[in-house]
Write a protein that holds these residues in place. Structure first.
Motif, PDB file in Angstrom:
ATOM      1  N   VAL A   1       0.851  -1.186   0.000  1.00  0.00           N
ATOM      2  CA  VAL A   1       0.000   0.000   0.000  1.00  0.00           C
ATOM      3  C   VAL A   1       0.890   1.240   0.000  1.00  0.00           C
ATOM      4  O   VAL A   1       2.112   1.152   0.170  1.00  0.00           O
ATOM      5  CB  VAL A   1      -0.927   0.043   1.236  1.00  0.00           C
ATOM      6  N   LEU A   2       0.271   2.388  -0.158  1.00  0.00           N
ATOM      7  CA  LEU A   2       0.915   3.672   0.095  1.00  0.00           C
ATOM      8  C   LEU A   2       0.376   4.205   1.414  1.00  0.00           C
ATOM      9  O   LEU A   2      -0.806   4.044   1.728  1.00  0.00           O
ATOM     10  CB  LEU A   2       0.623   4.667  -1.029  1.00  0.00           C
ATOM     11  N   ALA A   3       1.235   4.817   2.198  1.00  0.00           N
ATOM     12  CA  ALA A   3       0.818   5.357   3.479  1.00  0.00           C
ATOM     13  C   ALA A   3      -0.111   6.545   3.278  1.00  0.00           C
ATOM     14  O   ALA A   3      -0.021   7.277   2.290  1.00  0.00           O
ATOM     15  CB  ALA A   3       2.040   5.775   4.300  1.00  0.00           C
ATOM     16  N   THR A   4      -1.022   6.730   4.221  1.00  0.00           N
ATOM     17  CA  THR A   4      -1.823   7.946   4.230  1.00  0.00           C
ATOM     18  C   THR A   4      -0.922   9.124   4.628  1.00  0.00           C
ATOM     19  O   THR A   4       0.177   8.911   5.171  1.00  0.00           O
ATOM     20  CB  THR A   4      -2.977   7.843   5.234  1.00  0.00           C
ATOM     21  N   PRO A   5      -1.346  10.362   4.376  1.00  0.00           N
ATOM     22  CA  PRO A   5      -0.520  11.497   4.817  1.00  0.00           C
ATOM     23  C   PRO A   5      -0.191  11.443   6.314  1.00  0.00           C
ATOM     24  O   PRO A   5       0.937  11.757   6.711  1.00  0.00           O
ATOM     25  CB  PRO A   5      -1.377  12.712   4.461  1.00  0.00           C
ATOM     26  N   ARG A   6      -1.145  11.052   7.156  1.00  0.00           N
ATOM     27  CA  ARG A   6      -0.882  10.950   8.596  1.00  0.00           C
ATOM     28  C   ARG A   6       0.149   9.880   8.889  1.00  0.00           C
ATOM     29  O   ARG A   6       1.080  10.081   9.679  1.00  0.00           O
ATOM     30  CB  ARG A   6      -2.183  10.644   9.348  1.00  0.00           C
ATOM     31  N   GLU A   7       0.006   8.702   8.266  1.00  0.00           N
ATOM     32  CA  GLU A   7       0.947   7.612   8.508  1.00  0.00           C
ATOM     33  C   GLU A   7       2.348   7.983   8.040  1.00  0.00           C
ATOM     34  O   GLU A   7       3.336   7.709   8.725  1.00  0.00           O
ATOM     35  CB  GLU A   7       0.462   6.345   7.791  1.00  0.00           C
ATOM     36  N   ALA A   8       2.452   8.604   6.876  1.00  0.00           N
ATOM     37  CA  ALA A   8       3.756   9.012   6.358  1.00  0.00           C
ATOM     38  C   ALA A   8       4.426  10.011   7.298  1.00  0.00           C
ATOM     39  O   ALA A   8       5.636   9.954   7.519  1.00  0.00           O
ATOM     40  CB  ALA A   8       3.601   9.613   4.961  1.00  0.00           C
ATOM     41  N   LEU A   9       3.637  10.917   7.875  1.00  0.00           N
ATOM     42  CA  LEU A   9       4.187  11.897   8.804  1.00  0.00           C
ATOM     43  C   LEU A   9       4.691  11.214  10.073  1.00  0.00           C
ATOM     44  O   LEU A   9       5.769  11.538  10.578  1.00  0.00           O
ATOM     45  CB  LEU A   9       3.122  12.938   9.148  1.00  0.00           C
ATOM     46  N   LEU A  10       3.930  10.256  10.594  1.00  0.00           N
ATOM     47  CA  LEU A  10       4.334   9.562  11.821  1.00  0.00           C
ATOM     48  C   LEU A  10       5.583   8.713  11.603  1.00  0.00           C
ATOM     49  O   LEU A  10       6.466   8.644  12.473  1.00  0.00           O
ATOM     50  CB  LEU A  10       3.191   8.675  12.326  1.00  0.00           C
ATOM     51  N   ILE A  11       5.681   8.051  10.439  1.00  0.00           N
ATOM     52  CA  ILE A  11       6.832   7.185  10.164  1.00  0.00           C
ATOM     53  C   ILE A  11       8.011   7.991   9.634  1.00  0.00           C
ATOM     54  O   ILE A  11       9.163   7.551   9.714  1.00  0.00           O
ATOM     55  CB  ILE A  11       6.434   6.065   9.179  1.00  0.00           C
ATOM     56  N   GLY A  12       7.717   9.177   9.087  1.00  0.00           N
ATOM     57  CA  GLY A  12       8.785  10.021   8.575  1.00  0.00           C
ATOM     58  C   GLY A  12       9.244   9.659   7.186  1.00  0.00           C
ATOM     59  O   GLY A  12      10.437   9.689   6.880  1.00  0.00           O
ATOM     60  N   THR A  13       8.291   9.303   6.306  1.00  0.00           N
ATOM     61  CA  THR A  13       8.616   8.897   4.943  1.00  0.00           C
ATOM     62  C   THR A  13       7.797   9.714   3.948  1.00  0.00           C
ATOM     63  O   THR A  13       6.752  10.270   4.305  1.00  0.00           O
ATOM     64  CB  THR A  13       8.301   7.407   4.716  1.00  0.00           C
ATOM     65  N   PRO A  14       8.230   9.768   2.675  1.00  0.00           N
ATOM     66  CA  PRO A  14       7.402  10.403   1.647  1.00  0.00           C
ATOM     67  C   PRO A  14       6.137   9.574   1.418  1.00  0.00           C
ATOM     68  O   PRO A  14       6.179   8.335   1.498  1.00  0.00           O
ATOM     69  CB  PRO A  14       8.295  10.383   0.405  1.00  0.00           C
TER      70      PRO A  14
ATOM     71  N   ARG B   1       7.918   0.104   6.433  1.00  0.00           N
ATOM     72  CA  ARG B   1       8.569   0.733   5.289  1.00  0.00           C
ATOM     73  C   ARG B   1       9.068  -0.324   4.311  1.00  0.00           C
ATOM     74  O   ARG B   1       9.837  -1.207   4.676  1.00  0.00           O
ATOM     75  CB  ARG B   1       9.743   1.578   5.761  1.00  0.00           C
ATOM     76  N   GLY B   2       8.651  -0.203   3.055  1.00  0.00           N
ATOM     77  CA  GLY B   2       9.075  -1.170   2.050  1.00  0.00           C
ATOM     78  C   GLY B   2      10.548  -1.091   1.717  1.00  0.00           C
ATOM     79  O   GLY B   2      11.128  -2.061   1.224  1.00  0.00           O
ATOM     80  N   ASP B   3      11.182   0.069   1.982  1.00  0.00           N
ATOM     81  CA  ASP B   3      12.605   0.217   1.674  1.00  0.00           C
ATOM     82  C   ASP B   3      13.494  -0.282   2.806  1.00  0.00           C
ATOM     83  O   ASP B   3      14.711  -0.350   2.646  1.00  0.00           O
ATOM     84  CB  ASP B   3      12.929   1.680   1.367  1.00  0.00           C
ATOM     85  N   ARG B   4      12.909  -0.609   3.976  1.00  0.00           N
ATOM     86  CA  ARG B   4      13.727  -1.013   5.114  1.00  0.00           C
ATOM     87  C   ARG B   4      13.373  -2.385   5.648  1.00  0.00           C
ATOM     88  O   ARG B   4      14.073  -2.909   6.517  1.00  0.00           O
ATOM     89  CB  ARG B   4      13.567   0.014   6.256  1.00  0.00           C
TER      90      ARG B   4
END
Length: 254
Positions: free
Chosen positions: A198-211, A239-242
């Motif tokens: 999936v792609l993170a929601t704006p809130r989730e991306a902010l909490l995890i610190g990812t684009p 995170r899919g990159d980690r």
């Protein structure tokens, strides 16, 4: 490389060369960058985009496409205003072992940051998953997952208040929830897990610190206790990159 030529089992067949034999320019640059990454090693700082574009004789737009793919694959990481070579991805076993156990096994320090711990009446969907009557009290525990202080995921857990009535008073949010369940006499017995990208929601991306455009691995888990009764419902976003996941498979009857 011809179609019948052997290749390493963990690399793409024909090294990514299509049957028509024509490689996109960005992909050629990407393969050359992979050689540079191997030379620099984990933590190595990449030259500037301007220097790399000049080195490989391509436009900066072409170079950026190659860098973008390496970033999404977890081969590179942004650090301040620069880009560095990333280390190996974390490997988490798909089992009822806790996140703490999986990260610790790789020599990293697990951690969690509490986002919220709330109590609310179970809605019909939550009640059905946890084997409760609608309206029975449920805890919702949400935490950011850390590995050596790096934010790598977001975990959302639902559990019946009757199972752990003193969760708000007794539980350390930075510790293992499974460890706490065992201390309360709840033994894990089995579970079902579903994985999707999936792609993170704006809130989730902010909490995890990812684009927001970074691909994520989403796990839905429903755990049962030793008697087969529902114990918890967990939604984990990694995170899919980690992160990568491993699973031991056995033939039927083995």
């Amino acid at each position: 490389m011809s179609p019948g030529t052997p290749h390493a089992p963990d690399t793409p067949v024909r090294s990514g060369v299509p049957e028509h034999g024509r490689l996109p320019k960005y992909y050629v640059v990407k393969t050359e960058l992979e050689g540079l990454l191997a030379e620099l090693g984990p933590g190595g700082l990449l030259p500037t985009e301007l220097d790399l574009a000049a080195r490989y004789g391509v436009a900066r737009a072409t170079l950026r496409q190659a860098l973008r793919e390496l970033l999404l694959e977890g081969r590179l990481r942004r650090r301040g205003r620069g880009t560095v070579v990333a280390g190996a991805k974390l490997e988490q076993p798909l089992s009822l072992a806790s996140y703490t156990e999986g990260v610790s096994r790789q020599g990293m320090r697990p951690g969690r940051t509490l986002i919220g711990l709330d109590r609310f009446p179970a809605d019909p969907a939550t009640a059905a998953r946890l084997g409760l009557a609608e309206g029975e009290p449920v805890w919702h525990l949400e935490r950011v997952l850390l590995a050596d202080e790096e934010r790598i995921g977001l975990e959302s857990t639902h559990v019946a208040v009757d199972r752990v009535p003193r969760l708000a008073e007794d539980f350390d949010p930075a510790s293992s929830f499974y460890g706490y369940l065992r201390e309360q006499g709840a033994e894990l017995g089995a579970g079902q897990e579903r994985i999707e990208t999936v792609l993170a929601t704006p809130r989730e991306a902010l909490l995890i610190g990812t684009p927001p455009a970074l691909p994520m691995l989403l796990l839905h888990r429903r755990s049962l206790d030793a008697s087969g009764a529902p114990l918890e419902q967990v939604r984990s976003l990694y995170r899919g990159d980690r992160f990568s996941f491993t699973l031991d498979l056995r033939a039927p009857g083995a």
